[in-house]
Design a protein around this motif. Sequence first.
Motif, PDB file in Angstrom:
ATOM      1  N   ARG A  81     -31.013  38.551  25.835  1.00 46.74           N
ATOM      2  CA  ARG A  81     -31.053  39.410  27.029  1.00 46.74           C
ATOM      3  C   ARG A  81     -30.520  38.681  28.265  1.00 46.74           C
ATOM      4  O   ARG A  81     -29.952  39.305  29.145  1.00 46.74           O
ATOM      5  CB  ARG A  81     -32.473  39.860  27.316  1.00 46.74           C
ATOM      6  N   ARG A  82     -30.745  37.390  28.330  1.00 46.78           N
ATOM      7  CA  ARG A  82     -30.334  36.616  29.506  1.00 46.78           C
ATOM      8  C   ARG A  82     -28.879  36.167  29.444  1.00 46.78           C
ATOM      9  O   ARG A  82     -28.358  35.633  30.412  1.00 46.78           O
ATOM     10  CB  ARG A  82     -31.223  35.382  29.652  1.00 46.78           C
ATOM     11  N   ARG A  83     -28.224  36.387  28.349  1.00 36.84           N
ATOM     12  CA  ARG A  83     -26.864  35.889  28.161  1.00 36.84           C
ATOM     13  C   ARG A  83     -25.846  36.927  28.585  1.00 36.84           C
ATOM     14  O   ARG A  83     -25.949  38.084  28.218  1.00 36.84           O
ATOM     15  CB  ARG A  83     -26.612  35.567  26.681  1.00 36.84           C
ATOM     16  N   LYS A  84     -24.857  36.484  29.322  1.00 34.44           N
ATOM     17  CA  LYS A  84     -23.698  37.326  29.543  1.00 34.44           C
ATOM     18  C   LYS A  84     -22.779  37.166  28.338  1.00 34.44           C
ATOM     19  O   LYS A  84     -22.233  38.129  27.817  1.00 34.44           O
ATOM     20  CB  LYS A  84     -22.982  36.924  30.832  1.00 34.44           C
ATOM     21  N   SER A  85     -22.639  35.929  27.911  1.00 38.63           N
ATOM     22  CA  SER A  85     -21.821  35.613  26.760  1.00 38.63           C
ATOM     23  C   SER A  85     -22.236  34.221  26.275  1.00 38.63           C
ATOM     24  O   SER A  85     -22.555  33.371  27.102  1.00 38.63           O
ATOM     25  CB  SER A  85     -20.349  35.612  27.163  1.00 38.63           C
ATOM     26  N   PRO A  86     -22.303  33.918  25.028  1.00 37.83           N
ATOM     27  CA  PRO A  86     -22.087  34.813  23.915  1.00 37.83           C
ATOM     28  C   PRO A  86     -23.244  35.792  23.769  1.00 37.83           C
ATOM     29  O   PRO A  86     -24.391  35.435  24.049  1.00 37.83           O
ATOM     30  CB  PRO A  86     -21.995  33.889  22.714  1.00 37.83           C
ATOM     31  N   GLY A  87     -22.940  36.984  23.347  1.00 41.88           N
ATOM     32  CA  GLY A  87     -23.948  38.028  23.245  1.00 41.88           C
ATOM     33  C   GLY A  87     -24.137  38.558  21.851  1.00 41.88           C
ATOM     34  O   GLY A  87     -24.567  39.678  21.671  1.00 41.88           O
ATOM     35  N   ARG A  88     -23.821  37.726  20.851  1.00 43.04           N
ATOM     36  CA  ARG A  88     -23.949  38.171  19.469  1.00 43.04           C
ATOM     37  C   ARG A  88     -24.469  37.028  18.617  1.00 43.04           C
ATOM     38  O   ARG A  88     -24.037  35.885  18.765  1.00 43.04           O
ATOM     39  CB  ARG A  88     -22.588  38.636  18.955  1.00 43.04           C
ATOM     40  N   ILE A  89     -25.406  37.355  17.722  1.00 46.20           N
ATOM     41  CA  ILE A  89     -25.917  36.385  16.763  1.00 46.20           C
ATOM     42  C   ILE A  89     -25.874  37.006  15.372  1.00 46.20           C
ATOM     43  O   ILE A  89     -25.938  38.224  15.225  1.00 46.20           O
ATOM     44  CB  ILE A  89     -27.350  35.921  17.081  1.00 46.20           C
ATOM     45  N   VAL A  90     -25.750  36.151  14.386  1.00 40.09           N
ATOM     46  CA  VAL A  90     -25.828  36.564  12.985  1.00 40.09           C
ATOM     47  C   VAL A  90     -26.956  35.745  12.365  1.00 40.09           C
ATOM     48  O   VAL A  90     -26.932  34.515  12.412  1.00 40.09           O
ATOM     49  CB  VAL A  90     -24.501  36.329  12.242  1.00 40.09           C
ATOM     50  N   VAL A  91     -27.940  36.434  11.812  1.00 43.86           N
ATOM     51  CA  VAL A  91     -29.078  35.775  11.174  1.00 43.86           C
ATOM     52  C   VAL A  91     -28.903  35.924   9.673  1.00 43.86           C
ATOM     53  O   VAL A  91     -28.720  37.039   9.169  1.00 43.86           O
ATOM     54  CB  VAL A  91     -30.411  36.406  11.644  1.00 43.86           C
ATOM     55  N   THR A  92     -28.933  34.791   8.970  1.00 46.47           N
ATOM     56  CA  THR A  92     -28.693  34.789   7.530  1.00 46.47           C
ATOM     57  C   THR A  92     -29.896  34.227   6.794  1.00 46.47           C
ATOM     58  O   THR A  92     -30.415  33.173   7.163  1.00 46.47           O
ATOM     59  CB  THR A  92     -27.432  33.954   7.189  1.00 46.47           C
ATOM     60  N   LEU A  93     -30.280  34.938   5.759  1.00 50.16           N
ATOM     61  CA  LEU A  93     -31.387  34.535   4.902  1.00 50.16           C
ATOM     62  C   LEU A  93     -30.883  34.654   3.478  1.00 50.16           C
ATOM     63  O   LEU A  93     -30.620  35.759   3.000  1.00 50.16           O
ATOM     64  CB  LEU A  93     -32.586  35.455   5.143  1.00 50.16           C
ATOM     65  N   GLY A  94     -30.654  33.513   2.839  1.00 44.28           N
ATOM     66  CA  GLY A  94     -30.064  33.534   1.504  1.00 44.28           C
ATOM     67  C   GLY A  94     -28.650  34.085   1.570  1.00 44.28           C
ATOM     68  O   GLY A  94     -27.823  33.613   2.346  1.00 44.28           O
ATOM     69  N   ASP A  95     -28.387  35.122   0.791  1.00 45.33           N
ATOM     70  CA  ASP A  95     -27.060  35.739   0.762  1.00 45.33           C
ATOM     71  C   ASP A  95     -26.943  36.944   1.689  1.00 45.33           C
ATOM     72  O   ASP A  95     -25.885  37.569   1.751  1.00 45.33           O
ATOM     73  CB  ASP A  95     -26.702  36.172  -0.664  1.00 45.33           C
ATOM     74  N   ASP A  96     -28.022  37.303   2.363  1.00 44.25           N
ATOM     75  CA  ASP A  96     -28.031  38.477   3.230  1.00 44.25           C
ATOM     76  C   ASP A  96     -27.968  38.071   4.697  1.00 44.25           C
ATOM     77  O   ASP A  96     -28.529  37.054   5.098  1.00 44.25           O
ATOM     78  CB  ASP A  96     -29.290  39.316   3.009  1.00 44.25           C
ATOM     79  N   SER A  97     -27.294  38.906   5.484  1.00 44.09           N
ATOM     80  CA  SER A  97     -27.174  38.652   6.920  1.00 44.09           C
ATOM     81  C   SER A  97     -27.413  39.936   7.696  1.00 44.09           C
ATOM     82  O   SER A  97     -27.202  41.037   7.177  1.00 44.09           O
ATOM     83  CB  SER A  97     -25.768  38.137   7.272  1.00 44.09           C
ATOM     84  N   ILE A  98     -27.833  39.765   8.933  1.00 38.48           N
ATOM     85  CA  ILE A  98     -27.961  40.873   9.862  1.00 38.48           C
ATOM     86  C   ILE A  98     -27.362  40.406  11.187  1.00 38.48           C
ATOM     87  O   ILE A  98     -27.611  39.278  11.618  1.00 38.48           O
ATOM     88  CB  ILE A  98     -29.425  41.344  10.019  1.00 38.48           C
ATOM     89  N   GLU A  99     -26.549  41.254  11.778  1.00 37.12           N
ATOM     90  CA  GLU A  99     -25.892  40.917  13.041  1.00 37.12           C
ATOM     91  C   GLU A  99     -26.602  41.646  14.178  1.00 37.12           C
ATOM     92  O   GLU A  99     -26.918  42.831  14.063  1.00 37.12           O
ATOM     93  CB  GLU A  99     -24.428  41.345  12.986  1.00 37.12           C
ATOM     94  N   MET A 100     -26.839  40.914  15.240  1.00 32.71           N
ATOM     95  CA  MET A 100     -27.537  41.478  16.402  1.00 32.71           C
ATOM     96  C   MET A 100     -26.690  41.226  17.642  1.00 32.71           C
ATOM     97  O   MET A 100     -26.207  40.124  17.846  1.00 32.71           O
ATOM     98  CB  MET A 100     -28.904  40.810  16.580  1.00 32.71           C
ATOM     99  N   GLU A 101     -26.527  42.281  18.465  1.00 32.99           N
ATOM    100  CA  GLU A 101     -25.788  42.153  19.709  1.00 32.99           C
ATOM    101  C   GLU A 101     -26.697  42.549  20.861  1.00 32.99           C
ATOM    102  O   GLU A 101     -27.640  43.329  20.688  1.00 32.99           O
ATOM    103  CB  GLU A 101     -24.553  43.042  19.703  1.00 32.99           C
ATOM    104  N   ARG A 102     -26.389  42.027  22.030  1.00 31.85           N
ATOM    105  CA  ARG A 102     -27.201  42.284  23.210  1.00 31.85           C
ATOM    106  C   ARG A 102     -27.474  43.778  23.419  1.00 31.85           C
ATOM    107  O   ARG A 102     -28.615  44.179  23.572  1.00 31.85           O
ATOM    108  CB  ARG A 102     -26.576  41.659  24.456  1.00 31.85           C
ATOM    109  N   PRO A 103     -26.438  44.643  23.407  1.00 29.42           N
ATOM    110  CA  PRO A 103     -26.692  46.051  23.718  1.00 29.42           C
ATOM    111  C   PRO A 103     -27.590  46.772  22.714  1.00 29.42           C
ATOM    112  O   PRO A 103     -28.233  47.757  23.059  1.00 29.42           O
ATOM    113  CB  PRO A 103     -25.300  46.683  23.714  1.00 29.42           C
TER     114      PRO A 103
END
Length: 120
Positions: A81-103
Amino acid sequence: MGEPRWVEVRVVGDAGVDEGQCVKAVRQLRKELADEGLPTQDVVQTGGAAQGDGSIAIAVALVGAGGVVPTLVAVLRDWIRRRKSPGRIVVTLGDDSIEMERPTFDGRAVLLEEFLNRAR
């Protein structure tokens, strides 16, 4: 308690973000995770950094009392929330991932928590 499960959190630079900004952002995220008692370690860069997308990854241990997943989600939410940029993270657990963006983070926080709870 057995070996901890490690989750990779990759901070992805937006277009025009230099690697120095990502390094600074990850340094701040690591500090915030440590402040909450969540251990981190470096991840060997494969693919991302070599491809020039400016991403930097750290691993976060899912250890401790039952509140570790909600704590990790809260730290990631507050940090992004506090970031202007970078504003995207990818969380990976084993072979699966989920992408999260600020908006979209707030609307998807429950999905992230469910995703992370699979590791417990």
